[in-house]
Design an enzyme around this catalytic site. Structure first.
Site, PDB file in Angstrom:
ATOM      1  N   PRO A 162       0.835  -1.222   0.000  1.00 33.53           N
ATOM      2  CA  PRO A 162       0.000   0.000   0.000  1.00 33.53           C
ATOM      3  C   PRO A 162       0.859   1.257   0.000  1.00 33.53           C
ATOM      4  O   PRO A 162       0.874   2.027   0.958  1.00 33.53           O
ATOM      5  CB  PRO A 162      -0.797  -0.149   1.290  1.00 33.53           C
ATOM      6  CG  PRO A 162       0.141  -0.870   2.207  1.00 33.53           C
ATOM      7  CD  PRO A 162       0.921  -1.829   1.329  1.00 33.53           C
ATOM      8  N   SER A 164       0.812   4.151  -1.461  1.00 34.00           N
ATOM      9  CA  SER A 164       0.304   5.534  -1.351  1.00 34.00           C
ATOM     10  C   SER A 164      -0.024   5.871   0.097  1.00 34.00           C
ATOM     11  O   SER A 164       0.199   6.998   0.542  1.00 34.00           O
ATOM     12  CB  SER A 164      -0.914   5.753  -2.249  1.00 34.00           C
ATOM     13  OG  SER A 164      -2.081   5.214  -1.690  1.00 34.00           O
ATOM     14  N   ASP A 165      -0.535   4.908   0.849  1.00 34.25           N
ATOM     15  CA  ASP A 165      -0.758   5.132   2.284  1.00 34.25           C
ATOM     16  C   ASP A 165       0.554   5.469   2.989  1.00 34.25           C
ATOM     17  O   ASP A 165       0.618   6.374   3.828  1.00 34.25           O
ATOM     18  CB  ASP A 165      -1.312   3.853   2.931  1.00 34.25           C
ATOM     19  CG  ASP A 165      -2.804   3.667   2.721  1.00 34.25           C
ATOM     20  OD1 ASP A 165      -3.547   4.655   2.844  1.00 34.25           O
ATOM     21  OD2 ASP A 165      -3.222   2.529   2.454  1.00 34.25           O
ATOM     22  N   LEU A 166       1.587   4.713   2.657  1.00 34.93           N
ATOM     23  CA  LEU A 166       2.847   4.846   3.392  1.00 34.93           C
ATOM     24  C   LEU A 166       3.575   6.136   3.012  1.00 34.93           C
ATOM     25  O   LEU A 166       4.122   6.829   3.868  1.00 34.93           O
ATOM     26  CB  LEU A 166       3.721   3.619   3.129  1.00 34.93           C
ATOM     27  CG  LEU A 166       3.076   2.316   3.643  1.00 34.93           C
ATOM     28  CD1 LEU A 166       3.722   1.100   2.989  1.00 34.93           C
ATOM     29  CD2 LEU A 166       3.193   2.213   5.155  1.00 34.93           C
ATOM     30  N   GLY A 169       1.822   8.940   4.715  1.00 36.56           N
ATOM     31  CA  GLY A 169       2.159   8.952   6.137  1.00 36.56           C
ATOM     32  C   GLY A 169       3.531   9.557   6.383  1.00 36.56           C
ATOM     33  O   GLY A 169       3.743  10.323   7.339  1.00 36.56           O
TER      34      GLY A 169
END
Lengths: 387, 387
Positions: A162, A164-166, A169
């Site tokens: 994932p 794009s989440d990371l 963040g």
């Protein structure tokens, strides 16, 4: 540690926000994870060992958990007390939710002048898609990343991880730390935003630059490099190696180690541009040479000669690799009642005041009373919001 | 801006380090890019328009360039003067090079007490692989990322984009900002490290956690989600859409919008675990329903219903997308003599003191005299090192 004494009220759940606050907590911030009665859904995701999600454990280390019913007036009052004593608030709600909770920017500033409010969202805090639900896969699709991942044969391909989440963040943590620098120097607060789509767009690198300059769409090249040959995976006697001769000088070193120096006379391979044109032919020569020895031989001889080379490792190989272990990228964290939980180490290193695991990931609400007491709530007030 | 007044001496080249210092410069730091007589190799890479690499332009905005011959005593003396007045030094040399230049940690500290020294490397600052040449592709191979990217049919696949360089650059910027927080509060300097391999390992997320918990290697799943069905790319009447119903409640919404509520009675699809088992069957139902309308219909109706959905965009679509434009993710930067250069916007947003382009990417050595004069060098000293 870098962020010792920085108090963070963490309203995030799932992945992008908790990753941001994990990075801050690893660097010493006191992160108070606010959980509703249901708790962070990640507590029930991934491999559960004796009731503990190792996925949850790895992304929520170094945090304290306070459980509050944010649908009750008493719960919201307690949250406001916590925010009043905080330096940073982080959320990954859909845009507008903080305002509906009575925690819009003006209200946050009234509670805590100088507060840094960091928000992670799918598409940003405004614009035509602001109300859409966000998800990593969708951001991978809408950022151009998928159009460049894979090969012409596979078509657009999502990354299993994932990313794009990371990335979002990580940017949210960066923006928070930078805003703290400004706050320390000016006393001013700040609103920080990072989004899944914007973060991944910023990873376009030369592909974005070349498209914007030329109007030509990039081609997903899989393990080939669009502009360099030879380059890619080659098959040694016991498996594949990745070889990346990044420029002409390194190509010459590769020929030397592979005992292919006679190819220097071959006009098809005289320049990188010609080698890209004759990619199959030069790759065949390299593969033939590489097949004569095992991976370990090539890893040693090519790297010594200055040719970047490595094996394609799976996670079992990664977490037993001597370099990875030397960098302490595999941690064992003692969780009371669960024993040692293995997880990734710290991606940012500090020599003077290094990151450390001070606390295992918390049970839901494990620190409710402790944190509320620190914030000055009376025992009666604490009892009123405890679950 | 967040980092206004922070002086950064930037010894980096190519991508990972310049990306780190671009992020710092975008947030207001005064980044002085030190270039040797040859200049940053990226000046000659990617699409060159009228002599300007747009790749270079996008990663070196907001920086000033000072050209010094670091093989000469006068050049090194000038560099030491610059470091003496700096808050941060960033390098992406191979470990040991700074020491050989006489710029090891003790020497840097002697020059500038409280200095933050940030290094980006391939494998970290120590360990058995410390002397290996680094390259993004090798880090993708050795971090486990490639083993999880692609599908079982494609085998391990590199990302076309240089994600390990970019992640390491992002972590280096984060570590730098966090170290500045500590420096402002304690006066103490810090050595910060980020590496291509460690950064990408930290992106393992649930795949790492699940492997460490279970010992089972993750399977690269391409556009399927290992644990969720239906999920993936589906074919509308005019092209593909990405649909990510992240949990059971969202699945129910999907059925409603697709007019497939009769499937609620189908025992094969009663739970997510059963749907994963019958992935082909449920996907066929979804595909059949999706084929009845065009992409725009589904983007509108599914998102409104709360089902994350988007199109797979190529870069031409990304840079003309109204949301992307609303977030100012496409900038036009005026370069004297070159006109407007298009490049990515800022991935980190600040509402009070936003990022801005103050300077276009510099010509080599464009600011040598200006910066050395600020550092107090005499005109004779400046003339002695000028090229």
């Amino acid at each position: 540690m870098q962020l010792s004494g920085i108090r963070v009220i963490d309203l995030t759940r799932i992945l992008s926000g908790p990753f941001c606050t994990m990075l801050l907590a690893d660097m010493g911030a006191d992160v108070v994870k606010i959980e509703t009665p249901e708790g962070d859904p990640v507590r029930a995701q991934g491999e559960i060992v004796d009731g503990l999600s190792w996925y949850f454990a790895s992304f929520n280390r170094n945090k304290r958990s306070v459980q509050l019913d944010l649908k009750s007036a008493a719960g919201m009052a307690a949250l406001r007390r916590l925010i009043a004593g905080a330096d940073v608030v982080v959320d990954n709600f859909r845009p507008g939710v903080m305002e509906r909770m009575g925690l819009g920017w003006e209200q946050l500033r009234a509670l805590a002048p100088g507060i840094v409010h960091t928000s992670v969202s799918g598409f940003g805090q405004s614009g035509p898609y602001v109300d859409r639900p966000a998800f990593d896969f969708i951001a991978q699709a809408m950022s151009g990343f998928m159009s460049m991942n894979g090969t012409p044969e596979t078509g657009p391909m999502r990354s299993t991880l994932p990313i794009s989440d990371l990335i979002a963040g990580c940017y949210a943590a960066l923006g928070t730390a930078a805003a703290l620098v400004r706050r320390l120097r000016t006393g001013q607060g700040e609103r920080v935003g990072a989004s899944l789509v914007d973060g991944l767009i910023s990873f376009g690198a030369f592909a974005s630059a070349d498209f914007l300059a030329s109007g030509k769409l990039p081609v997903p090249t899989g393990n080939d490099h669009l502009l360099v040959a030879p380059y890619g995976l080659f098959t040694a006697s016991d498996g594949e190696i990745a070889v990346a001769p990044s420029n002409d000088a390194v190509y010459q070193k590769l020929l030397h180690v592979l005992e292919l120096t006679h190819l220097r006379e071959d006009p098809r391979f005289a320049t990188n541009a010609l080698r890209v044109k004759h990619r199959a032919a030069i790759n065949a020569h390299v593969n033939m040479a590489v097949s004569r020895h095992d991976k370990a031989h090539w890893i040693a001889t090519l790297n010594t000669a200055g040719v970047p080379c490595g094996t394609v490792m799976n996670l079992a190989e990664v977490y037993s690799d001597p370099q990875v272990l030397s960098q302490q990228m595999l941690l064992e964290v003692e969780h009371p009642g669960h024993g040692a939980v293995r997880m990734n180490g710290f991606p940012v290193k500090f020599s003077e005041a290094p990151c450390a695991v001070r606390l295992p990931a918390p049970d839901p609400g494990a620190h409710t009373a402790e944190v509320l007491r620190e914030a000055g709530l009376s025992e009666a007030e604490i009892a009123a919001v405890s679950m």
